[in-house]
Design an enzyme around this catalytic site. Sequence first.
Site, PDB file in Angstrom:
ATOM      1  N   THR A 140       0.823  -1.203   0.000  1.00  0.00           N
ATOM      2  CA  THR A 140       0.000   0.000   0.000  1.00  0.00           C
ATOM      3  C   THR A 140       0.859   1.256   0.000  1.00  0.00           C
ATOM      4  OG1 THR A 140      -1.426   1.295   1.473  1.00  0.00           O
ATOM      5  CG2 THR A 140      -0.129  -0.393   2.520  1.00  0.00           C
ATOM      6  N   ASP A 141       0.308   2.336  -0.532  1.00  0.00           N
ATOM      7  CA  ASP A 141       1.038   3.614  -0.487  1.00  0.00           C
ATOM      8  C   ASP A 141       1.168   4.134   0.949  1.00  0.00           C
ATOM      9  OD1 ASP A 141      -1.601   4.404  -0.057  1.00  0.00           O
ATOM     10  OD2 ASP A 141      -1.683   5.819  -1.737  1.00  0.00           O
ATOM     11  N   GLU A 142       0.412   3.543   1.883  1.00  0.00           N
ATOM     12  CA  GLU A 142       0.471   4.046   3.269  1.00  0.00           C
ATOM     13  C   GLU A 142       1.829   3.810   3.907  1.00  0.00           C
ATOM     14  OE1 GLU A 142      -2.862   3.563   5.805  1.00  0.00           O
ATOM     15  OE2 GLU A 142      -4.244   3.251   4.149  1.00  0.00           O
ATOM     16  N   TYR A 165      -1.089  -0.340  11.161  1.00  0.00           N
ATOM     17  CA  TYR A 165      -1.354  -1.060   9.904  1.00  0.00           C
ATOM     18  C   TYR A 165      -0.223  -0.800   8.913  1.00  0.00           C
ATOM     19  CZ  TYR A 165      -3.122  -1.542   5.108  1.00  0.00           C
ATOM     20  OH  TYR A 165      -3.245  -1.836   3.765  1.00  0.00           O
ATOM     21  N   LYS A 169       2.663  -3.333   7.264  1.00  0.00           N
ATOM     22  CA  LYS A 169       2.791  -3.532   5.812  1.00  0.00           C
ATOM     23  C   LYS A 169       4.216  -3.195   5.368  1.00  0.00           C
ATOM     24  CE  LYS A 169      -0.007  -4.508   3.160  1.00  0.00           C
ATOM     25  NZ  LYS A 169      -0.450  -5.862   2.683  1.00  0.00           N
TER      26      LYS A 169
HETATM   27  P1  NAD Z   1      -9.808  -7.160   3.085  1.00  0.00           P
HETATM   28  O1  NAD Z   1      -9.703  -6.816   4.531  1.00  0.00           O
HETATM   29  O2  NAD Z   1     -11.085  -6.934   2.349  1.00  0.00           O
HETATM   30  O3  NAD Z   1      -9.432  -8.710   2.878  1.00  0.00           O
HETATM   31  C1  NAD Z   1      -8.376  -9.330   3.530  1.00  0.00           C
HETATM   32  C2  NAD Z   1      -8.527 -10.836   3.329  1.00  0.00           C
HETATM   33  O4  NAD Z   1      -7.418 -11.488   3.969  1.00  0.00           O
HETATM   34  C3  NAD Z   1      -9.802 -11.414   3.970  1.00  0.00           C
HETATM   35  O5  NAD Z   1     -10.434 -12.294   3.070  1.00  0.00           O
HETATM   36  C4  NAD Z   1      -9.277 -12.162   5.188  1.00  0.00           C
HETATM   37  O6  NAD Z   1     -10.088 -13.271   5.554  1.00  0.00           O
HETATM   38  C5  NAD Z   1      -7.904 -12.593   4.718  1.00  0.00           C
HETATM   39  N1  NAD Z   1      -6.977 -12.843   5.818  1.00  0.00           N
HETATM   40  C6  NAD Z   1      -6.737 -12.044   6.905  1.00  0.00           C
HETATM   41  N2  NAD Z   1      -5.843 -12.635   7.722  1.00  0.00           N
HETATM   42  C7  NAD Z   1      -5.486 -13.793   7.124  1.00  0.00           C
HETATM   43  C8  NAD Z   1      -4.572 -14.840   7.479  1.00  0.00           C
HETATM   44  N3  NAD Z   1      -3.858 -14.791   8.614  1.00  0.00           N
HETATM   45  N4  NAD Z   1      -4.445 -15.876   6.632  1.00  0.00           N
HETATM   46  C9  NAD Z   1      -5.168 -15.953   5.482  1.00  0.00           C
HETATM   47  N5  NAD Z   1      -6.052 -15.014   5.128  1.00  0.00           N
HETATM   48  C10 NAD Z   1      -6.201 -13.941   5.929  1.00  0.00           C
HETATM   49  O7  NAD Z   1      -8.597  -6.396   2.390  1.00  0.00           O
HETATM   50  P2  NAD Z   1      -8.472  -5.726   0.949  1.00  0.00           P
HETATM   51  O8  NAD Z   1      -8.973  -4.353   1.014  1.00  0.00           O
HETATM   52  O9  NAD Z   1      -9.009  -6.662  -0.066  1.00  0.00           O
HETATM   53  O10 NAD Z   1      -6.887  -5.632   0.825  1.00  0.00           O
HETATM   54  C11 NAD Z   1      -6.143  -6.703   0.242  1.00  0.00           C
HETATM   55  C12 NAD Z   1      -4.667  -6.338   0.247  1.00  0.00           C
HETATM   56  O11 NAD Z   1      -4.459  -5.125  -0.481  1.00  0.00           O
HETATM   57  C13 NAD Z   1      -4.100  -6.091   1.633  1.00  0.00           C
HETATM   58  O12 NAD Z   1      -2.813  -6.660   1.687  1.00  0.00           O
HETATM   59  C14 NAD Z   1      -4.028  -4.577   1.740  1.00  0.00           C
HETATM   60  O13 NAD Z   1      -2.973  -4.182   2.614  1.00  0.00           O
HETATM   61  C15 NAD Z   1      -3.739  -4.213   0.311  1.00  0.00           C
HETATM   62  N6  NAD Z   1      -4.200  -2.862  -0.082  1.00  0.00           N
HETATM   63  C16 NAD Z   1      -5.489  -2.489   0.127  1.00  0.00           C
HETATM   64  C17 NAD Z   1      -5.925  -1.238  -0.284  1.00  0.00           C
HETATM   65  C18 NAD Z   1      -7.351  -0.805  -0.097  1.00  0.00           C
HETATM   66  O14 NAD Z   1      -7.674   0.351  -0.386  1.00  0.00           O
HETATM   67  N7  NAD Z   1      -8.265  -1.670   0.335  1.00  0.00           N
HETATM   68  C19 NAD Z   1      -5.025  -0.362  -0.906  1.00  0.00           C
HETATM   69  C20 NAD Z   1      -3.705  -0.780  -1.115  1.00  0.00           C
HETATM   70  C21 NAD Z   1      -3.312  -2.036  -0.710  1.00  0.00           C
HETATM   71  P1  TYD Z   2     -10.237   4.210   5.021  1.00  0.00           P
HETATM   72  O1  TYD Z   2     -11.270   3.762   4.054  1.00  0.00           O
HETATM   73  O2  TYD Z   2     -10.257   3.666   6.408  1.00  0.00           O
HETATM   74  O3  TYD Z   2      -8.825   3.976   4.322  1.00  0.00           O
HETATM   75  P2  TYD Z   2      -7.339   4.439   4.792  1.00  0.00           P
HETATM   76  O4  TYD Z   2      -7.389   4.945   6.173  1.00  0.00           O
HETATM   77  O5  TYD Z   2      -6.582   3.158   4.679  1.00  0.00           O
HETATM   78  O6  TYD Z   2      -6.921   5.495   3.796  1.00  0.00           O
HETATM   79  O7  TYD Z   2     -10.322   5.790   5.141  1.00  0.00           O
HETATM   80  C1  TYD Z   2     -10.208   6.639   3.992  1.00  0.00           C
HETATM   81  C2  TYD Z   2     -10.215   8.073   4.473  1.00  0.00           C
HETATM   82  O8  TYD Z   2     -11.503   8.370   5.014  1.00  0.00           O
HETATM   83  C3  TYD Z   2      -9.214   8.343   5.587  1.00  0.00           C
HETATM   84  O9  TYD Z   2      -8.698   9.677   5.431  1.00  0.00           O
HETATM   85  C4  TYD Z   2     -10.064   8.264   6.846  1.00  0.00           C
HETATM   86  C5  TYD Z   2     -11.408   8.749   6.388  1.00  0.00           C
HETATM   87  N1  TYD Z   2     -12.580   8.164   7.072  1.00  0.00           N
HETATM   88  C6  TYD Z   2     -13.594   9.007   7.526  1.00  0.00           C
HETATM   89  O10 TYD Z   2     -13.524  10.241   7.409  1.00  0.00           O
HETATM   90  N2  TYD Z   2     -14.684   8.425   8.132  1.00  0.00           N
HETATM   91  C7  TYD Z   2     -14.793   7.070   8.301  1.00  0.00           C
HETATM   92  O11 TYD Z   2     -15.814   6.598   8.873  1.00  0.00           O
HETATM   93  C8  TYD Z   2     -13.748   6.221   7.816  1.00  0.00           C
HETATM   94  C9  TYD Z   2     -13.829   4.732   7.985  1.00  0.00           C
HETATM   95  C10 TYD Z   2     -12.659   6.822   7.200  1.00  0.00           C
END
Ligand code: NAD
Ligand code: TYD
Length: 359
Positions: A140-142, A165, A169
Amino acid sequence: MGRGYSRDVSKPLDKRTVLVAGGAGFIGSNFIRYLLDAEPGVRVVNFDLLTYAGNVRNNAEVEEDPRYRFVRGDIADDADVSGVFADSAIDVVVNFAAETHVDRSIEDAAPFVRTNVMGTACLLEHARRAGVSRYVQISTDEVYGSLGERGAFREDTPLEPNNPYAATKAGADLLVLAEARTHGAPALITRCSNNYGPMQFPEKFIPLMVANAMEDRPVPVYGDGSNRREWIYVDDHSRGVWEAVDKGRAGEVYNIGGGREMANVDLARMVLDELGKPASLIEFVTDRPGHDLRYAIDCSRIEREWGWSARWDFTDGIRATVEWYRTHPDWVREVRDGSYRAYYERHYTHRNATLTSFR
Ligand code: NAD
Ligand code: TYD
């Protein structure tokens, strides 16, 4: 000890069987649908623990596909990971599995350390023993921390994670890079901006807003809503990840971004407008501790090297997302009342077909 890595770069990339860790989550399930659709010759093993964020309903579209198989397991459990590698000849590992919600990591970092750091170490270890052709770590970019008013994260921007988090990562990313340097692993990292789209767990900002607003409940915006995020439609991310398998180089990092940056409060107004709900549903609430001000990502490297670019227009993507939630009230209800967790028991535990090996 098994095969290990040959360091033979002339070896053709074998990508017949792909282990997708975390494939029942939001992005992993999207990636599996993308892959089975785009690549007829590929088989997928979805390896997922089914934490609260895992929902096998997200895989409903593919569960009858003979090229698809689900295995419930924990990436941080040596026996589980060893079992899945013993069961199928895995060529490629794509690791989406993670604890992903920043607010939860602030409450309790332990599961984040366990899954994101120890789980990645465990997967890397078994991927090495199996001698896989490619390992892609979804990051992630975070990990780069927070930006000021100007600029964008590049692949060489130093890692400065600000919340647990992001810190876990970043730790996982360093393990992946060390694995490539030390053991010659064909491993690489993609770092993506904030994703949105169908089937995202409604603890994240966009689906939370949609789910709340659909019930005319307030939409919580942290602080004054001026924090900014860059958004990418999940389909564009999935396509980028598969390009990483094909075109990425070992030991390298690749940024993936959607190119659309927005202040949270403006995004809230846009989503409410799309739903036909009033902006008065916005409720400013106590800010998140250590809330990163701004993320923006420079993904010119993959545009240049792979010819990848985001295809989804942001307005169209938000419209498609809102429409999906609007037309899938059962998905939202089952996630909110917890009944989605029973789906696994009903649909999987009695199905020998999904538990047999491909070999
Ligand atoms: P999500 O929370 O929707 O899904 C995570 C999945 O991982 C779930 O199905 C969960 O059951 C599984 N999981 C958790 N712990 C586990 C373990 N110990 N063993 C096996 N499976 C396990 O997450 P997402 O939003 O789909 O994100 C997927 C990946 O992309 C993550 O690595 C996240 O860091 C990365 N990512 C997400 C975003 C975003 O905006 N959502 C952006 C950049 C990167
Ligand atoms: P989020 O979806 O939790 O992603 P991330 O923190 O990984 O970027 O949040 C996106 C943005 O929205 C972040 O700046 C936090 C904000 N946010 C709210 O303002 N209200 C909310 O209820 C949530 C969950 C997030």
